[in-house]
Design a protein around this motif. Structure first.
Motif, PDB file in Angstrom:
ATOM      1  N   VAL A  19       5.914  17.051  16.192  1.00 34.38           N
ATOM      2  CA  VAL A  19       4.774  16.466  15.487  1.00 34.38           C
ATOM      3  C   VAL A  19       5.011  16.479  13.981  1.00 34.38           C
ATOM      4  O   VAL A  19       4.820  15.466  13.292  1.00 34.38           O
ATOM      5  CB  VAL A  19       3.471  17.231  15.825  1.00 34.38           C
ATOM      6  CG1 VAL A  19       2.348  16.826  14.876  1.00 34.38           C
ATOM      7  CG2 VAL A  19       3.067  16.956  17.263  1.00 34.38           C
ATOM      8  N   ARG A  20       5.466  17.603  13.452  1.00 40.13           N
ATOM      9  CA  ARG A  20       5.707  17.710  12.009  1.00 40.13           C
ATOM     10  C   ARG A  20       6.765  16.712  11.549  1.00 40.13           C
ATOM     11  O   ARG A  20       6.603  16.030  10.531  1.00 40.13           O
ATOM     12  CB  ARG A  20       6.139  19.131  11.655  1.00 40.13           C
ATOM     13  CG  ARG A  20       5.043  20.169  11.796  1.00 40.13           C
ATOM     14  CD  ARG A  20       5.543  21.577  11.476  1.00 40.13           C
ATOM     15  NE  ARG A  20       4.503  22.569  11.619  1.00 40.13           N
ATOM     16  CZ  ARG A  20       3.631  22.873  10.667  1.00 40.13           C
ATOM     17  NH1 ARG A  20       3.704  22.276   9.490  1.00 40.13           N
ATOM     18  NH2 ARG A  20       2.700  23.785  10.880  1.00 40.13           N
ATOM     19  N   GLY A  21       7.867  16.644  12.289  1.00 37.07           N
ATOM     20  CA  GLY A  21       8.937  15.732  11.897  1.00 37.07           C
ATOM     21  C   GLY A  21       8.530  14.277  12.007  1.00 37.07           C
ATOM     22  O   GLY A  21       8.715  13.481  11.073  1.00 37.07           O
ATOM     23  N   PHE A  41       0.720  11.822  21.087  1.00 36.66           N
ATOM     24  CA  PHE A  41       1.850  11.982  21.999  1.00 36.66           C
ATOM     25  C   PHE A  41       2.562  13.308  21.754  1.00 36.66           C
ATOM     26  O   PHE A  41       2.980  13.985  22.695  1.00 36.66           O
ATOM     27  CB  PHE A  41       2.840  10.825  21.829  1.00 36.66           C
ATOM     28  CG  PHE A  41       2.477   9.599  22.604  1.00 36.66           C
ATOM     29  CD1 PHE A  41       2.854   9.468  23.923  1.00 36.66           C
ATOM     30  CD2 PHE A  41       1.755   8.575  22.023  1.00 36.66           C
ATOM     31  CE1 PHE A  41       2.520   8.337  24.656  1.00 36.66           C
ATOM     32  CE2 PHE A  41       1.410   7.440  22.735  1.00 36.66           C
ATOM     33  CZ  PHE A  41       1.794   7.315  24.059  1.00 36.66           C
ATOM     34  N   GLY A  42       2.719  13.676  20.492  1.00 38.00           N
ATOM     35  CA  GLY A  42       3.454  14.900  20.173  1.00 38.00           C
ATOM     36  C   GLY A  42       2.772  16.148  20.683  1.00 38.00           C
ATOM     37  O   GLY A  42       3.422  17.026  21.259  1.00 38.00           O
ATOM     38  N   THR A  43       1.444  16.222  20.515  1.00 36.81           N
ATOM     39  CA  THR A  43       0.733  17.411  20.969  1.00 36.81           C
ATOM     40  C   THR A  43       0.652  17.479  22.496  1.00 36.81           C
ATOM     41  O   THR A  43       0.428  18.561  23.062  1.00 36.81           O
ATOM     42  CB  THR A  43      -0.691  17.444  20.383  1.00 36.81           C
ATOM     43  OG1 THR A  43      -1.347  16.201  20.675  1.00 36.81           O
ATOM     44  CG2 THR A  43      -0.656  17.645  18.886  1.00 36.81           C
ATOM     45  N   SER A  44       0.816  16.346  23.168  1.00 36.34           N
ATOM     46  CA  SER A  44       0.824  16.336  24.629  1.00 36.34           C
ATOM     47  C   SER A  44       2.242  16.307  25.188  1.00 36.34           C
ATOM     48  O   SER A  44       2.409  16.222  26.412  1.00 36.34           O
ATOM     49  CB  SER A  44       0.053  15.114  25.159  1.00 36.34           C
ATOM     50  OG  SER A  44      -1.312  15.202  24.851  1.00 36.34           O
ATOM     51  N   GLU A  90      -2.690  16.222  10.762  1.00 38.44           N
ATOM     52  CA  GLU A  90      -1.952  17.353  11.304  1.00 38.44           C
ATOM     53  C   GLU A  90      -0.452  17.168  11.103  1.00 38.44           C
ATOM     54  O   GLU A  90       0.126  16.162  11.472  1.00 38.44           O
ATOM     55  CB  GLU A  90      -2.241  17.488  12.804  1.00 38.44           C
ATOM     56  CG  GLU A  90      -1.501  18.639  13.455  1.00 38.44           C
ATOM     57  CD  GLU A  90      -1.799  18.750  14.938  1.00 38.44           C
ATOM     58  OE1 GLU A  90      -1.098  19.535  15.608  1.00 38.44           O
ATOM     59  OE2 GLU A  90      -2.714  18.063  15.416  1.00 38.44           O
ATOM     60  N   GLY A  91       0.186  18.157  10.484  1.00 40.59           N
ATOM     61  CA  GLY A  91       1.641  18.134  10.305  1.00 40.59           C
ATOM     62  C   GLY A  91       2.107  17.426   9.046  1.00 40.59           C
ATOM     63  O   GLY A  91       3.291  17.445   8.735  1.00 40.59           O
ATOM     64  N   ALA A  92       1.190  16.787   8.309  1.00 37.46           N
ATOM     65  CA  ALA A  92       1.598  16.033   7.122  1.00 37.46           C
ATOM     66  C   ALA A  92       1.860  16.962   5.942  1.00 37.46           C
ATOM     67  O   ALA A  92       1.083  17.864   5.663  1.00 37.46           O
ATOM     68  CB  ALA A  92       0.504  15.028   6.748  1.00 37.46           C
ATOM     69  N   ASP A  93       2.984  16.737   5.262  1.00 36.58           N
ATOM     70  CA  ASP A  93       3.354  17.522   4.091  1.00 36.58           C
ATOM     71  C   ASP A  93       4.108  16.610   3.129  1.00 36.58           C
ATOM     72  O   ASP A  93       5.315  16.385   3.281  1.00 36.58           O
ATOM     73  CB  ASP A  93       4.228  18.708   4.497  1.00 36.58           C
ATOM     74  CG  ASP A  93       4.596  19.591   3.305  1.00 36.58           C
ATOM     75  OD1 ASP A  93       4.149  19.289   2.179  1.00 36.58           O
ATOM     76  OD2 ASP A  93       5.330  20.578   3.502  1.00 36.58           O
ATOM     77  N   PRO A  94       3.398  16.040   2.132  1.00 41.76           N
ATOM     78  CA  PRO A  94       4.032  15.092   1.221  1.00 41.76           C
ATOM     79  C   PRO A  94       5.233  15.669   0.474  1.00 41.76           C
ATOM     80  O   PRO A  94       6.101  14.914   0.012  1.00 41.76           O
ATOM     81  CB  PRO A  94       2.895  14.736   0.244  1.00 41.76           C
ATOM     82  CG  PRO A  94       1.642  15.058   0.987  1.00 41.76           C
ATOM     83  CD  PRO A  94       1.969  16.224   1.851  1.00 41.76           C
ATOM     84  N   SER A  95       5.311  16.993   0.337  1.00 41.56           N
ATOM     85  CA  SER A  95       6.407  17.602  -0.420  1.00 41.56           C
ATOM     86  C   SER A  95       7.597  17.996   0.461  1.00 41.56           C
ATOM     87  O   SER A  95       8.593  18.509  -0.042  1.00 41.56           O
ATOM     88  CB  SER A  95       5.896  18.843  -1.162  1.00 41.56           C
ATOM     89  OG  SER A  95       5.448  19.830  -0.229  1.00 41.56           O
TER      90      SER A  95
END
Length: 321
Positions: free
Chosen positions: A23-25, A47-50, A168-173
């Motif tokens: 999910v993060r990627g 889809f990622g969490t499932s 969820e999982g978003a990290d702009p940096s």
């Protein structure tokens, strides 16, 4: 059997960590490519969490343990209502009046009835899967359409930026190399964890003399519902549990339409007669138990939490015994 339980636990841990990594990627790749956060949340995150449940079901069908796949979906949906909502309600009142979930709830009931019909026409084959996936496409289209209308109605200059940050999982940096590592670990870990969990679960079922369907309804279902339970408990402790009902409805709908729908393309999914006569109706009854909280806007207090939790324990006793 102790060894198989340990391997099953290891497989479950790998699945949960790999699903989170994927999910993060995937979320950060999509956002870097300019895909709207709205679309990302309705597709990649869903889809990622499932993904753990999906990989378990696909591997189970491939390994001729289709009862595990069906039991996982039905058991997870029962656990999502009675356990994932019941336990947090014991800690803090879950308010529902601020979120209108009536439309998505009706979709979930319709998906439940469609799923039950497919089970009665089972074993579930690829043409049943096509029907389930077509229904999922319709639900996603409606969700995207409704969300776009809501965005236009409440648009502000910084709305999109806030949405990306809250996703969820978003990290702009996050650097590209780290995004790549998360994605690769997720893609590699999911099939590995699913293989370990499915193989060990089948062996446990053989030793205990129960069907793989029972293992799917209990051990695997509870294990794959743990992330939702942990998330809801933390939200309750932070006074943010009012979104729990909507999350459970969305998760249940996705389980019914996507997981078995995709698994049926790998091979036919057999339907245990006990699921037809008992578990499917428990799943439907648990879903209908949410009517007062969806339509009458009643809060879920400690009494409801205790009732839901006790009902889930009673269900497990009936299934195992």
């Amino acid at each position: 059997m102790a060894y198989d339980l340990m391997i099953a636990g290891l497989g479950l841990v790998i699945l949960l960590l790999a699903g989170d990594a994927l999910v993060r990627g995937a979320v950060n790749i999509a956002l870097r490519l300019g895909i709207p956060a709205l679309i990302v949340s309705l597709t990649i995150v869903a889809f990622g969490t499932s993904a753990p449940e999906l990989l378990i079901s696909v591997n189970a069908v491939r390994d001729n343990a289709g009862g595990l796949a069906l039991g996982n979906v039905v058991g997870s949906n029962i656990a999502n209502v009675l356990l994932v909502l019941g336990v947090p309600a014991l800690m803090r009142v879950l308010a529902t009046k601020d979120h209108d979930t009536r439309r998505s709830f009706m979709f979930m009931i319709a998906a439940s009835l469609l799923f039950i019909a497919c089970c009665y026409l089972g074993p579930i084959r690829w043409w049943h899967g096509l029907v389930l996936m077509a229904a999922l496409s319709g639900v996603l289209w409606d969700a995207i359409h409704s969300a776009r209308n809501h965005r236009r109605a409440t648009a502000t200059q910084d709305y999109g930026a806030d949405e990306d940050e809250d996703l969820e999982g978003a990290d702009p940096s996050m650097p590209w190399w780290k995004i790549g590592v998360f994605t690769v670990l997720g893609l590699a870990g999911l099939p590995l964890g699913a293989d370990l969990l499915v193989d060990s679960s089948v062996r446990i079922a053989t030793v205990l003399g129960v069907s793989d369907t029972v293992i799917g309804l209990t051990l695997v279902a509870i294990g794959t519902s743990l992330p939702e339970l942990a998330t809801t408990v933390m939200a309750a402790l932070r006074n943010q549990a009012d979104v729990a009902l909507g999350n459970v409805i969305g998760s249940n709908m996705f389980n019914l339409l996507a997981i078995i729908g995709i698994a049926s393309f790998v091979g036919p999914v057999p339907v245990d007669p006990e699921i037809l006569s008992f578990d499917l109706w428990v799943m439907l009854a648990a879903s209908l138990a949410l009517v007062p909280f969806v339509f009458l806007k009643q809060n879920m207090g400690r009494r409801i939490g205790a009732l839901f939790s006790l009902l889930y324990v009673a269900y497990l006793v009936v299934v195992v015994v």
